[in-house]
Write a protein that holds these residues in place. Structure first.
Motif, PDB file in Angstrom:
ATOM      1  N   PRO A 196      21.214 -29.008  16.610  1.00 56.01           N
ATOM      2  CA  PRO A 196      21.410 -27.794  16.013  1.00 56.01           C
ATOM      3  C   PRO A 196      20.056 -26.791  16.331  1.00 56.01           C
ATOM      4  CG  PRO A 196      21.809 -29.586  14.452  1.00 56.01           C
ATOM      5  CD  PRO A 196      21.258 -30.194  15.585  1.00 56.01           C
ATOM      6  N   TYR A 197      19.295 -27.391  16.729  1.00 53.32           N
ATOM      7  CA  TYR A 197      17.763 -26.721  17.136  1.00 53.32           C
ATOM      8  C   TYR A 197      17.739 -26.404  18.520  1.00 53.32           C
ATOM      9  CZ  TYR A 197      16.745 -28.395  12.346  1.00 53.32           C
ATOM     10  OH  TYR A 197      16.795 -28.724  11.012  1.00 53.32           O
ATOM     11  N   PHE A 198      18.770 -26.525  19.307  1.00 50.04           N
ATOM     12  CA  PHE A 198      18.774 -26.411  20.605  1.00 50.04           C
ATOM     13  C   PHE A 198      18.604 -24.666  21.132  1.00 50.04           C
ATOM     14  CE2 PHE A 198      20.964 -25.491  24.772  1.00 50.04           C
ATOM     15  CZ  PHE A 198      20.122 -26.372  25.799  1.00 50.04           C
ATOM     16  N   ILE A 199      17.870 -24.561  21.980  1.00 50.50           N
ATOM     17  CA  ILE A 199      17.453 -23.075  22.222  1.00 50.50           C
ATOM     18  C   ILE A 199      18.236 -22.657  23.684  1.00 50.50           C
ATOM     19  CG2 ILE A 199      15.722 -21.485  22.972  1.00 50.50           C
ATOM     20  CD1 ILE A 199      13.603 -23.148  21.711  1.00 50.50           C
ATOM     21  N   GLU A 200      19.129 -21.614  23.364  1.00 49.42           N
ATOM     22  CA  GLU A 200      20.060 -21.531  24.349  1.00 49.42           C
ATOM     23  C   GLU A 200      19.627 -20.251  25.359  1.00 49.42           C
ATOM     24  OE1 GLU A 200      23.034 -23.213  25.678  1.00 49.42           O
ATOM     25  OE2 GLU A 200      23.504 -23.121  23.357  1.00 49.42           O
ATOM     26  N   ASN A 201      19.192 -19.257  24.966  1.00 50.66           N
ATOM     27  CA  ASN A 201      19.096 -18.030  25.962  1.00 50.66           C
ATOM     28  C   ASN A 201      18.062 -17.709  26.393  1.00 50.66           C
ATOM     29  OD1 ASN A 201      22.019 -17.813  25.932  1.00 50.66           O
ATOM     30  ND2 ASN A 201      21.599 -17.037  23.673  1.00 50.66           N
ATOM     31  N   ASN A 202      16.665 -18.557  26.256  1.00 57.46           N
ATOM     32  CA  ASN A 202      15.221 -17.863  26.691  1.00 57.46           C
ATOM     33  C   ASN A 202      15.073 -18.226  28.023  1.00 57.46           C
ATOM     34  OD1 ASN A 202      15.267 -20.608  26.057  1.00 57.46           O
ATOM     35  ND2 ASN A 202      13.176 -20.714  25.711  1.00 57.46           N
ATOM     36  N   GLN A 203      14.263 -17.527  28.652  1.00 54.38           N
ATOM     37  CA  GLN A 203      13.994 -17.601  30.166  1.00 54.38           C
ATOM     38  C   GLN A 203      12.368 -18.424  30.172  1.00 54.38           C
ATOM     39  OE1 GLN A 203      15.963 -16.527  32.835  1.00 54.38           O
ATOM     40  NE2 GLN A 203      17.308 -16.277  30.964  1.00 54.38           N
ATOM     41  N   GLU A 204      12.331 -18.851  31.265  1.00 53.49           N
ATOM     42  CA  GLU A 204      11.153 -19.597  31.614  1.00 53.49           C
ATOM     43  C   GLU A 204       9.767 -18.608  31.536  1.00 53.49           C
ATOM     44  OE1 GLU A 204      10.661 -20.445  36.337  1.00 53.49           O
ATOM     45  OE2 GLU A 204      12.407 -21.202  35.413  1.00 53.49           O
ATOM     46  N   THR A 205       8.511 -19.244  31.212  1.00 43.77           N
ATOM     47  CA  THR A 205       7.414 -18.403  31.473  1.00 43.77           C
ATOM     48  C   THR A 205       6.595 -18.980  32.524  1.00 43.77           C
ATOM     49  OG1 THR A 205       7.289 -18.732  28.756  1.00 43.77           O
ATOM     50  CG2 THR A 205       5.289 -18.271  30.007  1.00 43.77           C
ATOM     51  N   GLU A 206       5.955 -18.080  33.288  1.00 42.38           N
ATOM     52  CA  GLU A 206       5.486 -18.149  34.488  1.00 42.38           C
ATOM     53  C   GLU A 206       3.897 -18.153  34.106  1.00 42.38           C
ATOM     54  OE1 GLU A 206       6.746 -16.068  37.705  1.00 42.38           O
ATOM     55  OE2 GLU A 206       8.737 -17.157  37.712  1.00 42.38           O
ATOM     56  N   ILE A 207       2.964 -18.911  34.961  1.00 46.69           N
ATOM     57  CA  ILE A 207       1.569 -18.908  34.415  1.00 46.69           C
ATOM     58  C   ILE A 207       0.697 -18.700  35.614  1.00 46.69           C
ATOM     59  CG2 ILE A 207      -0.499 -20.332  33.555  1.00 46.69           C
ATOM     60  CD1 ILE A 207       1.655 -21.579  31.510  1.00 46.69           C
ATOM     61  N   ALA A 208      -0.143 -17.988  35.905  1.00 46.36           N
ATOM     62  CA  ALA A 208      -1.076 -17.835  36.856  1.00 46.36           C
ATOM     63  C   ALA A 208      -2.462 -18.550  36.714  1.00 46.36           C
ATOM     64  CB  ALA A 208      -0.983 -16.498  37.383  1.00 46.36           C
ATOM     65  N   PHE A 209      -3.154 -19.360  37.423  1.00 46.02           N
ATOM     66  CA  PHE A 209      -4.362 -19.830  37.385  1.00 46.02           C
ATOM     67  C   PHE A 209      -5.534 -19.067  38.400  1.00 46.02           C
ATOM     68  CE2 PHE A 209      -1.453 -23.065  35.918  1.00 46.02           C
ATOM     69  CZ  PHE A 209      -1.891 -23.139  34.742  1.00 46.02           C
ATOM     70  N   PRO A 210      -6.679 -19.034  37.649  1.00 49.21           N
ATOM     71  CA  PRO A 210      -7.703 -18.427  38.451  1.00 49.21           C
ATOM     72  C   PRO A 210      -8.323 -19.311  39.582  1.00 49.21           C
ATOM     73  CG  PRO A 210      -8.622 -19.092  36.421  1.00 49.21           C
ATOM     74  CD  PRO A 210      -7.235 -19.224  36.477  1.00 49.21           C
ATOM     75  N   VAL A 211      -7.619 -19.624  40.749  1.00 44.41           N
ATOM     76  CA  VAL A 211      -8.117 -20.531  41.819  1.00 44.41           C
ATOM     77  C   VAL A 211      -8.222 -19.733  43.029  1.00 44.41           C
ATOM     78  CG1 VAL A 211      -7.449 -22.539  43.041  1.00 44.41           C
ATOM     79  CG2 VAL A 211      -6.754 -22.416  40.798  1.00 44.41           C
ATOM     80  N   LEU A 212      -9.425 -19.767  43.549  1.00 46.33           N
ATOM     81  CA  LEU A 212      -9.536 -19.019  44.940  1.00 46.33           C
ATOM     82  C   LEU A 212      -9.246 -20.006  46.253  1.00 46.33           C
ATOM     83  CD1 LEU A 212     -13.351 -17.478  44.144  1.00 46.33           C
ATOM     84  CD2 LEU A 212     -11.036 -16.491  43.906  1.00 46.33           C
ATOM     85  N   ARG A 213      -9.620 -21.256  45.942  1.00 44.13           N
ATOM     86  CA  ARG A 213      -8.994 -22.357  46.912  1.00 44.13           C
ATOM     87  C   ARG A 213      -8.861 -23.549  46.309  1.00 44.13           C
ATOM     88  NH1 ARG A 213     -11.068 -26.402  50.016  1.00 44.13           N
ATOM     89  NH2 ARG A 213     -12.983 -26.500  49.136  1.00 44.13           N
ATOM     90  N   TYR A 214      -7.475 -24.233  46.561  1.00 45.33           N
ATOM     91  CA  TYR A 214      -7.398 -25.519  46.220  1.00 45.33           C
ATOM     92  C   TYR A 214      -7.852 -26.529  46.894  1.00 45.33           C
ATOM     93  CZ  TYR A 214      -3.851 -23.256  42.956  1.00 45.33           C
ATOM     94  OH  TYR A 214      -3.343 -22.694  41.890  1.00 45.33           O
ATOM     95  N   PRO A 215      -8.307 -27.733  46.307  1.00 43.14           N
ATOM     96  CA  PRO A 215      -8.841 -28.836  47.075  1.00 43.14           C
ATOM     97  C   PRO A 215      -7.833 -29.661  48.039  1.00 43.14           C
ATOM     98  CG  PRO A 215      -8.523 -29.398  45.034  1.00 43.14           C
ATOM     99  CD  PRO A 215      -8.118 -27.958  44.878  1.00 43.14           C
ATOM    100  N   GLU A 216      -8.174 -30.166  49.202  1.00 47.13           N
ATOM    101  CA  GLU A 216      -7.346 -31.028  49.889  1.00 47.13           C
ATOM    102  C   GLU A 216      -7.146 -32.272  49.159  1.00 47.13           C
ATOM    103  OE1 GLU A 216      -8.599 -30.354  53.985  1.00 47.13           O
ATOM    104  OE2 GLU A 216      -8.641 -28.308  53.700  1.00 47.13           O
ATOM    105  N   LYS A 217      -8.148 -32.863  49.200  1.00 50.87           N
ATOM    106  CA  LYS A 217      -8.373 -34.026  48.679  1.00 50.87           C
ATOM    107  C   LYS A 217      -9.183 -34.225  47.468  1.00 50.87           C
ATOM    108  CE  LYS A 217      -8.078 -39.009  49.767  1.00 50.87           C
ATOM    109  NZ  LYS A 217      -8.326 -40.055  50.947  1.00 50.87           N
TER     110      LYS A 217
END
Length: 264
Positions: A196-217
């Motif tokens: 009964p508590y299922f949420i039917e009609n909302n949309q996804e939230t998008e999040i942006a992170f403060p990253v200048l360069r991602y590591p390779e390993k």
């Protein structure tokens, strides 16, 4: 500039990108403002987040005795299905457990390295998703207590993961997913009590992170093995600091460590 204090998980503020703060007793540091600057992190001592004593940290920022005694580290924290406050049954401190467990909880889907299911208090949306490094997330069920959220998560874990691959998350080896479709696919597996508590009609939230360069390993910084570290800060994602030499530092994993941070 120099800061010193006990590490707690970074506080966040929703924005594009997310703003990150380290809070100390008498000061705070906005980490977004020191991107591309050299930081020196030096371990000083320990301070248990519960008793405040200078004792080695065991888990979650607590010394060993506090970890097994404080209500904020009960098994139901990590395993919500073990919650019993709705039955008036105490684990460690019923008053505290009622306060935390008997409030609205969200079961959600988050995509940080892959789509996973999770549980959080409603008041922790979207903070919980940010802490996990999720670039997209969606609520699927909103229930009145932690137990119902927990049994829903357990049921859905048979059909979708519940863990984040932190290495993939930090190297940004991620793909966009249609979380609305995922929600529909998982609906048949939601327990009857939670349906009964299922949420039917909302949309996804998008999040942006403060990253200048991602590591390779990624290479993890462990303050027990490397008590002093120097590096140029290149990004912040989840609860991790990302440095130019591909070193990453899990701030939340080092809660209870007293450090000094110098910015050059």
């Amino acid at each position: 500039m120099q800061y010193q204090g006990v590490l707690r998980k970074m506080q966040t503020e929703v924005g594009k990108p997310v703003q990150y703060y380290l809070l100390f007793d008498t000061d705070f540091l906005n980490l977004n403002q020191v991107l591309d600057k050299e930081l020196q992190i030096t371990f000083v001592t320990y301070q248990c987040l519960n008793c405040g004593l200078e004792k080695p940290i065991y888990r979650q920022g607590f010394c060993k005795s506090c970890f097994f005694e404080t209500p904020t580290a009960g098994d139901w924290i990590m395993r919500p299905e073990l919650s019993t406050a709705h039955l008036d049954k105490e684990d460690r401190d019923l008053e505290y457990e009622k306060r935390v467990q008997l409030q609205p909880h969200i079961v959600y889907l988050a995509n940080s390295s892959n789509v996973k299911v999770g549980v959080t208090r409603k008041t922790q949306v979207p903070t919980r998703w940010i802490d996990q490094g999720a670039h997209e997330a969606i609520e699927i069920v909103e229930v009145p207590n932690r137990y119902l959220a927990g049994i829903t998560e357990v049921a859905l874990k048979d059909h979708i993961g519940d863990k984040t691959n932190w290495r993939k998350m930090l190297t940004n080896q991620v793909t966009d997913e249609n979380l609305v479709d995922w929600r529909s696919k998982l609906k048949p597996y939601i327990p009857e009590e939670a349906l009964p508590y299922f949420i039917e009609n909302n949309q996804e939230t998008e999040i942006a992170f403060p990253v200048l360069r991602y590591p390779e390993k990624v290479k993890s910084l462990n303050l027990n093995k490397t008590p002093s570290f120097n590096g140029v800060l290149k990004g912040i994602k989840g609860q991790y600091l990302i440095f130019e030499d591909d070193t990453v530092f899990n701030v939340r994993g080092s809660e209870g460590y007293v450090v000094s941070i110098a910015i050059n």
